[in-house]
Design a protein around this motif. Structure first.
Motif, mmCIF file in Angstrom:
data_model
loop_
_atom_site.group_PDB
_atom_site.id
_atom_site.type_symbol
_atom_site.label_atom_id
_atom_site.label_comp_id
_atom_site.label_asym_id
_atom_site.label_seq_id
_atom_site.Cartn_x
_atom_site.Cartn_y
_atom_site.Cartn_z
ATOM 1 N N SER A 53 24.909 93.530 67.235
ATOM 2 C CA SER A 53 23.571 93.195 67.744
ATOM 3 C C SER A 53 23.540 91.773 68.294
ATOM 4 O O SER A 53 22.955 91.507 69.348
ATOM 5 C CB SER A 53 22.541 93.372 66.626
ATOM 6 N N PHE A 54 24.185 90.848 67.590
ATOM 7 C CA PHE A 54 24.226 89.446 68.022
ATOM 8 C C PHE A 54 24.824 89.327 69.420
ATOM 9 O O PHE A 54 24.240 88.688 70.311
ATOM 10 C CB PHE A 54 25.048 88.627 67.016
ATOM 11 N N PHE A 55 25.979 89.940 69.645
ATOM 12 C CA PHE A 55 26.641 89.820 70.942
ATOM 13 C C PHE A 55 25.969 90.683 72.012
ATOM 14 O O PHE A 55 25.909 90.302 73.176
ATOM 15 C CB PHE A 55 28.121 90.202 70.819
ATOM 16 N N CYS A 56 25.457 91.837 71.602
ATOM 17 C CA CYS A 56 24.849 92.751 72.561
ATOM 18 C C CYS A 56 23.606 92.141 73.204
ATOM 19 O O CYS A 56 23.350 92.339 74.395
ATOM 20 C CB CYS A 56 24.486 94.047 71.832
ATOM 21 N N PHE A 57 22.833 91.365 72.428
ATOM 22 C CA PHE A 57 21.564 90.846 72.924
ATOM 23 C C PHE A 57 21.623 89.358 73.264
ATOM 24 O O PHE A 57 20.590 88.718 73.442
ATOM 25 C CB PHE A 57 20.451 91.134 71.908
ATOM 26 N N LEU A 58 22.827 88.810 73.389
ATOM 27 C CA LEU A 58 22.956 87.424 73.831
ATOM 28 C C LEU A 58 22.662 87.279 75.315
ATOM 29 O O LEU A 58 22.242 86.222 75.773
ATOM 30 C CB LEU A 58 24.383 86.916 73.563
ATOM 31 N N ASP A 59 22.941 88.323 76.061
ATOM 32 C CA ASP A 59 22.835 88.213 77.505
ATOM 33 C C ASP A 59 22.319 89.524 78.081
ATOM 34 O O ASP A 59 22.388 90.556 77.435
ATOM 35 C CB ASP A 59 24.214 87.892 78.101
ATOM 36 N N ARG A 60 21.787 89.448 79.296
ATOM 37 C CA ARG A 60 21.358 90.640 80.004
ATOM 38 C C ARG A 60 21.846 90.550 81.436
ATOM 39 O O ARG A 60 21.560 89.559 82.098
ATOM 40 C CB ARG A 60 19.829 90.754 79.979
ATOM 41 N N PRO A 61 22.535 91.517 81.935
ATOM 42 C CA PRO A 61 23.032 92.715 81.283
ATOM 43 C C PRO A 61 24.283 92.435 80.443
ATOM 44 O O PRO A 61 24.792 91.331 80.455
ATOM 45 C CB PRO A 61 23.371 93.628 82.455
ATOM 46 N N VAL A 62 24.763 93.472 79.750
ATOM 47 C CA VAL A 62 25.973 93.360 78.925
ATOM 48 C C VAL A 62 27.167 93.836 79.744
ATOM 49 O O VAL A 62 27.119 94.888 80.378
ATOM 50 C CB VAL A 62 25.856 94.209 77.645
ATOM 51 N N GLN A 63 28.246 93.048 79.706
ATOM 52 C CA GLN A 63 29.468 93.422 80.415
ATOM 53 C C GLN A 63 30.550 93.817 79.419
ATOM 54 O O GLN A 63 30.793 93.098 78.450
ATOM 55 C CB GLN A 63 29.973 92.256 81.262
ATOM 56 N N LEU A 64 31.200 94.945 79.655
ATOM 57 C CA LEU A 64 32.333 95.373 78.842
ATOM 58 C C LEU A 64 33.612 95.152 79.632
ATOM 59 O O LEU A 64 33.753 95.655 80.752
ATOM 60 C CB LEU A 64 32.215 96.851 78.461
ATOM 61 N N GLU A 65 34.536 94.407 79.038
ATOM 62 C CA GLU A 65 35.797 94.074 79.687
ATOM 63 C C GLU A 65 36.918 94.884 79.052
ATOM 64 O O GLU A 65 37.108 94.831 77.837
ATOM 65 C CB GLU A 65 36.082 92.581 79.526
#
Length: 213
Positions: A167-179
């Motif tokens: 949750s912490f990393f998912c909602f740090l930024d918008r949008p979420v990027q998966l590498e």
């Protein structure tokens, strides 16, 4: 890079942790398997212990085989697990490469079909964000969440901690990027707050709001 809205990714994922008799899926087995699905109404938890005659890793996870005598077999638990997670696209865990290896190899050993999930590794996410190299889960939750976690291993406790970290990393930024870091294996790529970045065009606007967990 694959790009998601935070809520979209969060509710398409299930957070998983497991305890095993050792490190090698070809000869060791699962002892405890916990999966937590975040939903808008709260987490839905799957937590199972598995029958085992012995536990060479007792000094790590403190799971006594005497307490596992009436537990279902590994095959039964894995079959139930894959049914539980079938509605999710991503399996999230702290050390996702380990969980992926165990879940899929043990399932194949029992001739069980397993889902074509992608995996998100929180250890790789933490390492990349803080440029620290790999650290254990207690280190990550202390630095990100201010939680002092016990060093004792328990799949349910660790899965809840991993959920909070996700949750912490998912909602740090918008949008979420998966590498991508390996076939089927991803980390969340977050631009570090101290770095300058170009504005990202998105339908999302920043708001003052609480995280779901």
């Amino acid at each position: 890079m694959r790009i998601f809205n935070p809520e979209e990714l969060f509710y398409k994922s299930v957070v998983v942790d497991l305890e095993t008799t050792g490190l090698f899926a070809g000869k060791d087995q699962i002892l405890q398997l916990c999966a937590i699905k975040p939903t808008p109404r709260g987490p839905v938890v799957f937590n199972r212990y598995v029958y085992a005659k012995e536990n060479p890793a007792y000094w790590v996870n403190r799971i006594d085989p005497e307490n596992l005598k009436n537990c279902p077999t590994e095959r039964e638990v894995l079959q139930e697990f894959w049914a539980f997670v079938q509605d999710r696209d991503f399996i999230v865990s702290y050390n996702a490469a380990f969980e992926m290896h165990f879940l899929e190899e043990r399932s194949e050993l029992h001739q069980l079909p397993h889902g074509n999930h992608a995996y998100i590794c929180l250890m790789e996410t933490f390492s990349d964000f803080f440029s620290t190299g790999w650290k254990k889960l207690p280190v990550a939750v202390r630095r990100c969440l201010g939680i002092r976690a016990s060093k004792c291993h328990d799949a349910k406790v660790d899965a809840y901690l991993a959920l909070r970290l996700f949750s912490f990393f998912c909602f740090l930024d918008r949008p979420v990027q998966l590498e991508p870091i390996f076939p089927k294996l991803f980390r969340i790529k977050v631009v570090r707050l101290k770095e300058k970045r170009e504005p990202v065009l998105s339908e999302w606007e920043w708001e003052d709001e609480e995280l779901p967990f």
